[in-house]
Design a protein around this motif. Structure first.
Motif, mmCIF file in Angstrom:
data_model
loop_
_atom_site.group_PDB
_atom_site.id
_atom_site.type_symbol
_atom_site.label_atom_id
_atom_site.label_comp_id
_atom_site.label_asym_id
_atom_site.label_seq_id
_atom_site.Cartn_x
_atom_site.Cartn_y
_atom_site.Cartn_z
ATOM 1 N N ARG A 1 0.822 -1.215 0.000
ATOM 2 C CA ARG A 1 0.000 0.000 0.000
ATOM 3 C C ARG A 1 0.851 1.258 0.000
ATOM 4 O O ARG A 1 0.468 2.271 -0.594
ATOM 5 N N ARG A 2 2.002 1.207 0.649
ATOM 6 C CA ARG A 2 2.887 2.374 0.663
ATOM 7 C C ARG A 2 3.536 2.607 -0.691
ATOM 8 O O ARG A 2 3.832 3.741 -1.060
ATOM 9 N N GLY B 1 -0.063 3.316 -5.929
ATOM 10 C CA GLY B 1 -1.177 4.246 -5.990
ATOM 11 C C GLY B 1 -2.295 3.537 -6.721
ATOM 12 O O GLY B 1 -2.107 3.098 -7.861
ATOM 13 N N HIS C 1 -4.868 14.348 1.574
ATOM 14 C CA HIS C 1 -4.400 12.986 1.327
ATOM 15 C C HIS C 1 -2.880 12.911 1.282
ATOM 16 O O HIS C 1 -2.290 11.896 1.671
ATOM 17 N N ARG D 1 -0.405 10.653 3.805
ATOM 18 C CA ARG D 1 0.699 9.821 3.321
ATOM 19 C C ARG D 1 2.051 10.296 3.854
ATOM 20 O O ARG D 1 3.092 9.826 3.423
ATOM 21 N N HIS D 2 2.014 11.261 4.777
ATOM 22 C CA HIS D 2 3.229 11.790 5.419
ATOM 23 C C HIS D 2 4.167 12.471 4.418
ATOM 24 O O HIS D 2 5.390 12.388 4.520
ATOM 25 N N HIS E 1 1.806 10.869 -3.366
ATOM 26 C CA HIS E 1 2.974 10.391 -2.613
ATOM 27 C C HIS E 1 4.042 9.780 -3.521
ATOM 28 O O HIS E 1 4.999 9.186 -3.048
ATOM 29 N N PRO F 1 4.069 7.226 -5.891
ATOM 30 C CA PRO F 1 4.237 5.769 -5.804
ATOM 31 C C PRO F 1 5.029 5.221 -6.981
ATOM 32 O O PRO F 1 5.001 5.781 -8.080
#
Length: 243
Positions: free
Chosen positions: A74-75, A78, A100, A104-105, A151, A153
């Motif tokens: 998941r990290r 996308g 969002h 996701r930091h 993020h 991905p």
């Protein structure tokens, strides 16, 4: 950068229903893999397993040859499913993307930079300060694409990425996905009911039938020197396989 996302001997059952049966498929970086099959063939289930949204009943998912947990998948991915934008209608497009990204930091500076790049590529910059409730279906879909890619991905997994888009917008999104694979060397996997769109954007096609993988073929082998009708007939033959 990741070089490959792969499923090995993956099966998934829901009670007495077998959605996937011993499926093995590889998606290398730099190429677009398309999944084709009738409704109920297992396409969406396979995408969810590859993204970590579902845990397989049997088998494993590997990134660069290493078995990967659902949380790790998941990290690194996308994922977007057609018709499910995951956007808050009372917020602006920008506020959704910012929210969002922070989930996701991702730091705000990086969010701003990434948002600008993606909005320009998808041609929605002028809509970022509008509430989602005011946006057309197609524009919402593009904003949702930015949301799931904010993020940065390394693997992009889209189910029906052209959902709700008009002809011009479909071309924009398909070209964007092709560029993500060919120019940015990302892993890109899509599923679609649009036969023509799959032929246009993919490098390889995996065909599912009743939860089983019946064939994997290079797209160019289907299209070079063949009419659209002939390519479709060949895909129908491959879909039947030995099932």
């Amino acid at each position: 950068m990741l070089s490959e996302l792969r499923a090995e001997h993956v099966s998934k059952s829901f009670s007495t229903i077998c959605a996937l049966d011993d499926v093995g498929v590889s998606a290398p970086a730099g190429r677009v893999l398309g999944l084709l099959g009738q409704n109920g063939a297992g396409k969406s289930t396979l995408l969810r397993v590859l993204s970590g949204a579902l845990v397989p009943t049997a088998g494993v998912v590997l990134l660069d040859g290493e078995t990967s947990s659902p949380s790790f998948l998941r990290r690194k991915t996308g994922i977007l499913f057609g018709g499910d934008t995951g956007l808050y209608e009372e917020l602006t497009a920008h506020e959704n993307i910012l929210f969002h990204g922070r989930l996701r930091h991702v730091d705000d500076e990086r969010i701003a930079r990434r948002e600008y790049e993606l909005a320009e590529a998808l041609r929605v910059s002028e809509y970022l300060e509008r509430r989602v409730s005011e946006l057309s279906t197609g524009t919402r879909q593009k904003v949702a694409i930015i949301r799931v890619l904010i993020h940065d991905p390394q693997a992009i997994i889209f189910d029906e990425p052209e959902a709700g888009l008009d002809f011009s917008a479909v071309r924009t999104v398909l070209q964007f996905l092709r560029d993500q694979a060919h120019e940015c060397s990302r892993i890109v996997i899509i599923s679609s009911h649009s036969f023509g769109d799959v032929l246009e954007v993919t490098d390889d096609i995996a065909i599912l039938n009743h939860g089983r993988l019946t064939s994997i073929v290079e797209t160019r082998k289907l299209t070079e020197g063949h009419s659209l009708q002939d390519s479709f007939a060949e895909l129908e033959r491959l879909a039947i396989g030995d099932a």
